[in-house]
Write a protein that holds these residues in place. Structure first.
Motif, PDB file in Angstrom:
ATOM      1  N   ALA A  69      68.116  50.959  28.333  1.00 40.85           N
ATOM      2  CA  ALA A  69      69.185  50.920  29.143  1.00 40.85           C
ATOM      3  C   ALA A  69      68.795  50.134  30.480  1.00 40.85           C
ATOM      4  O   ALA A  69      69.518  49.472  30.943  1.00 40.85           O
ATOM      5  CB  ALA A  69      69.485  52.456  29.610  1.00 40.85           C
ATOM      6  N   GLY A 117      69.263  46.619  29.842  1.00 35.50           N
ATOM      7  CA  GLY A 117      70.629  46.279  29.914  1.00 35.50           C
ATOM      8  C   GLY A 117      70.890  46.066  31.166  1.00 35.50           C
ATOM      9  O   GLY A 117      71.860  44.966  31.802  1.00 35.50           O
ATOM     10  N   ASN A 147      72.059  42.086  32.797  1.00 32.42           N
ATOM     11  CA  ASN A 147      73.505  41.846  33.487  1.00 32.42           C
ATOM     12  C   ASN A 147      73.189  41.603  34.837  1.00 32.42           C
ATOM     13  O   ASN A 147      74.166  40.478  35.398  1.00 32.42           O
ATOM     14  CB  ASN A 147      74.315  43.030  33.519  1.00 32.42           C
ATOM     15  CG  ASN A 147      75.047  43.495  32.403  1.00 32.42           C
ATOM     16  OD1 ASN A 147      76.092  42.969  31.832  1.00 32.42           O
ATOM     17  ND2 ASN A 147      74.464  44.747  31.388  1.00 32.42           N
ATOM     18  N   GLY A 149      72.983  45.620  24.265  1.00 34.57           N
ATOM     19  CA  GLY A 149      73.935  46.524  24.451  1.00 34.57           C
ATOM     20  C   GLY A 149      74.183  47.217  23.029  1.00 34.57           C
ATOM     21  O   GLY A 149      74.451  48.181  22.911  1.00 34.57           O
ATOM     22  N   TRP A 203      78.571  55.999  27.055  1.00 28.74           N
ATOM     23  CA  TRP A 203      78.040  55.192  28.029  1.00 28.74           C
ATOM     24  C   TRP A 203      77.612  54.055  27.446  1.00 28.74           C
ATOM     25  O   TRP A 203      77.517  52.841  27.842  1.00 28.74           O
ATOM     26  CB  TRP A 203      77.063  55.960  28.912  1.00 28.74           C
ATOM     27  CG  TRP A 203      77.671  56.766  29.901  1.00 28.74           C
ATOM     28  CD1 TRP A 203      77.282  58.209  30.428  1.00 28.74           C
ATOM     29  CD2 TRP A 203      78.577  56.542  31.017  1.00 28.74           C
ATOM     30  NE1 TRP A 203      78.016  58.625  31.104  1.00 28.74           N
ATOM     31  CE2 TRP A 203      78.635  57.446  31.838  1.00 28.74           C
ATOM     32  CE3 TRP A 203      79.058  55.230  31.553  1.00 28.74           C
ATOM     33  CZ2 TRP A 203      79.427  57.869  33.080  1.00 28.74           C
ATOM     34  CZ3 TRP A 203      79.890  55.393  32.718  1.00 28.74           C
ATOM     35  CH2 TRP A 203      79.757  56.757  33.559  1.00 28.74           C
ATOM     36  N   GLN A 208      78.856  49.441  26.805  1.00 28.80           N
ATOM     37  CA  GLN A 208      78.232  48.280  27.152  1.00 28.80           C
ATOM     38  C   GLN A 208      78.262  47.094  26.283  1.00 28.80           C
ATOM     39  O   GLN A 208      78.886  46.025  26.615  1.00 28.80           O
ATOM     40  CB  GLN A 208      76.571  48.454  26.918  1.00 28.80           C
ATOM     41  CG  GLN A 208      76.139  49.518  28.378  1.00 28.80           C
ATOM     42  CD  GLN A 208      74.752  49.497  28.404  1.00 28.80           C
ATOM     43  OE1 GLN A 208      73.978  48.582  28.105  1.00 28.80           O
ATOM     44  NE2 GLN A 208      74.198  50.979  28.852  1.00 28.80           N
ATOM     45  N   SER A 230      82.183  45.979  26.806  1.00 29.48           N
ATOM     46  CA  SER A 230      82.382  45.415  28.035  1.00 29.48           C
ATOM     47  C   SER A 230      81.929  43.821  28.020  1.00 29.48           C
ATOM     48  O   SER A 230      82.486  43.035  28.584  1.00 29.48           O
ATOM     49  CB  SER A 230      81.529  46.034  29.312  1.00 29.48           C
ATOM     50  OG  SER A 230      82.278  47.438  29.282  1.00 29.48           O
ATOM     51  N   LEU A 285      80.666  46.379  34.634  1.00 32.91           N
ATOM     52  CA  LEU A 285      79.558  46.622  33.437  1.00 32.91           C
ATOM     53  C   LEU A 285      78.316  47.342  33.946  1.00 32.91           C
ATOM     54  O   LEU A 285      77.761  48.282  33.293  1.00 32.91           O
ATOM     55  CB  LEU A 285      79.212  45.418  32.685  1.00 32.91           C
ATOM     56  CG  LEU A 285      78.372  45.412  31.511  1.00 32.91           C
ATOM     57  CD1 LEU A 285      78.619  46.548  30.249  1.00 32.91           C
ATOM     58  CD2 LEU A 285      78.212  44.036  30.704  1.00 32.91           C
ATOM     59  N   PHE A 301      78.151  51.150  34.051  1.00 34.59           N
ATOM     60  CA  PHE A 301      77.845  51.700  32.635  1.00 34.59           C
ATOM     61  C   PHE A 301      76.208  51.684  32.363  1.00 34.59           C
ATOM     62  O   PHE A 301      75.823  52.811  31.905  1.00 34.59           O
ATOM     63  CB  PHE A 301      78.638  51.067  31.594  1.00 34.59           C
ATOM     64  CG  PHE A 301      80.015  50.981  31.660  1.00 34.59           C
ATOM     65  CD1 PHE A 301      80.873  52.255  31.988  1.00 34.59           C
ATOM     66  CD2 PHE A 301      80.824  49.814  31.460  1.00 34.59           C
ATOM     67  CE1 PHE A 301      82.157  52.269  32.163  1.00 34.59           C
ATOM     68  CE2 PHE A 301      82.146  49.758  31.451  1.00 34.59           C
ATOM     69  CZ  PHE A 301      82.874  51.014  32.007  1.00 34.59           C
ATOM     70  N   CYS A 302      75.813  50.627  32.828  1.00 31.08           N
ATOM     71  CA  CYS A 302      74.284  50.448  32.408  1.00 31.08           C
ATOM     72  C   CYS A 302      73.557  51.463  33.477  1.00 31.08           C
ATOM     73  O   CYS A 302      72.742  52.157  32.849  1.00 31.08           O
ATOM     74  CB  CYS A 302      73.912  48.938  32.706  1.00 31.08           C
ATOM     75  SG  CYS A 302      74.637  47.773  31.702  1.00 31.08           S
TER      76      CYS A 302
END
Length: 333
Positions: free
Chosen positions: A29, A32, A36, A96, A116, A120, A123, A154, A157-158
């Motif tokens: 995670a 991620g 991003n 993701g 959750w 990812q 999105s 996004l 969520f990450c």
């Protein structure tokens, strides 16, 4: 004989996805989150280098080619920068997808984490589609603004998955007074407003992605002033939140998150004023974009630090592979 390090690393990466633990899922995670943030900065590089139409087609780069080829209307450097940004999108999409598989494979399965994690890759797909619309509309400022703003959404969520993977599923237990938590919620809204105003400033100013791209028809001084006022409101709210955290005896972790946010806001303000008075040089624009997403991350980390959901559920033991029973030794007659 010991395994080679490369093979061992490959096995560990495979196990992190196929036989995940709460710790390995949290690490995925975090990848991620980092991915991003990188894509925001790479998107900024596309804008400040006027490479927004470096790949003039979508989903292909140019004509029938998926990769940059000779095009008399676009410099090879601009094409490479835009194509590189597209490649990073695919990397983030792959991360993701791996996060989602790991959340499905985690035992015991935690449905909240699965949702959750699913958000990812979905999105990122939405982000890619919006990126195509940006190209097809020839960098219309409204689509460019939307393309940037999807990234902070996004990141929610990450960050949520990153934090939730390190805590339990008990009902949230507040660690601060209700009015303190409402102040932090208002602070997040203020941070969002600052970022939205920042996209309008960019769409009005010189770094809209291409020399021929359309701009918003606003006066740059007016929109910069509105952006500045919202930034000062965010700063004031941060000071009030810090005072509340210390006066109400909030846990040390929450106070540290508040201090981190305050430091980022001060640094972001300094960069913003310096770039304004220096005529928005490209390097400072990229630094300002990086600061905006880091500030956004810090605000949500503070929000999550104001409640407790208990310890991480204990991992279910993995069943050992079945082995054949030893053959009986024949006894003498």
């Amino acid at each position: 004989m010991a395994e080679r390090p490369s093979s061992n690393l490959l096995n560990r990466a495979w196990n992190a996805v196929w036989r995940p633990t709460p710790g390995s899922l949290r690490l995925l995670a975090l990848l991620g989150v980092v991915g991003n943030v990188v894509i925001v900065v790479s998107g900024g590089a596309v804008r400040v280098t006027k490479s927004g139409l470096g790949c003039p087609d979508w989903p292909r780069c140019s004509g029938d080619s998926l990769v940059p080829t000779h095009n008399p209307e676009h410099h090879v450097l601009n094409m490479s920068i835009e194509f590189g940004n597209r490649l990073i999108t695919f990397v983030v999409l792959a991360v993701g997808a791996l996060v989602f598989v790991a959340a499905l494979r985690l035992r015991p399965r935690r449905k909240g984490l699965v949702w959750w994690a699913l958000a990812q890759p979905m999105s990122v797909v939405a982000q890619a589609v919006i990126g195509g619309i940006v190209v097809l509309t020839e960098l219309h400022p409204a689509t460019v603004s939307l393309h940037f703003l999807v990234s902070p959404a996004l990141l929610v969520f990450c960050v949520a998955l990153w934090i939730r993977a390190g805590e339990g599923d008990a009902p949230p237990r507040p660690l601060a007074a209700p009015w303190t938590r409402r102040l932090v919620a208002a602070l997040i809204v203020a941070c969002a407003a600052v970022m939205v105003a920042g996209t309008v400033v960019t769409g009005t100013g010189p770094h809209a992605g291409d020399a021929e791209a359309r701009r918003y028809g606003f006066d740059i001084t007016d929109v910069a002033r509105i952006h500045s006022v919202l930034a000062w409101v965010t700063t004031a709210l941060t000071v009030i939140v810090l005072i509340a955290l210390y006066r109400t005896g909030a846990p040390p972790a929450a106070r540290r998150r508040g201090q981190e946010l305050a430091g980022l806001i001060v640094a972001q303000g300094v960069v913003g004023y310096v770039q304004y008075f220096l005529g928005v040089p490209e390097g400072l624009v990229l630094l300002h974009m990086l600061g905006s997403v880091l500030m956004w991350l810090a605000a949500f980390r503070l929000f999550f630090a104001l409640r407790d959901r208990g310890p991480v559920p204990a991992a279910e033991p993995v069943a050992a592979p079945a082995t054949a029973a030893p053959a009986e030794t024949p006894q003498p007659a």
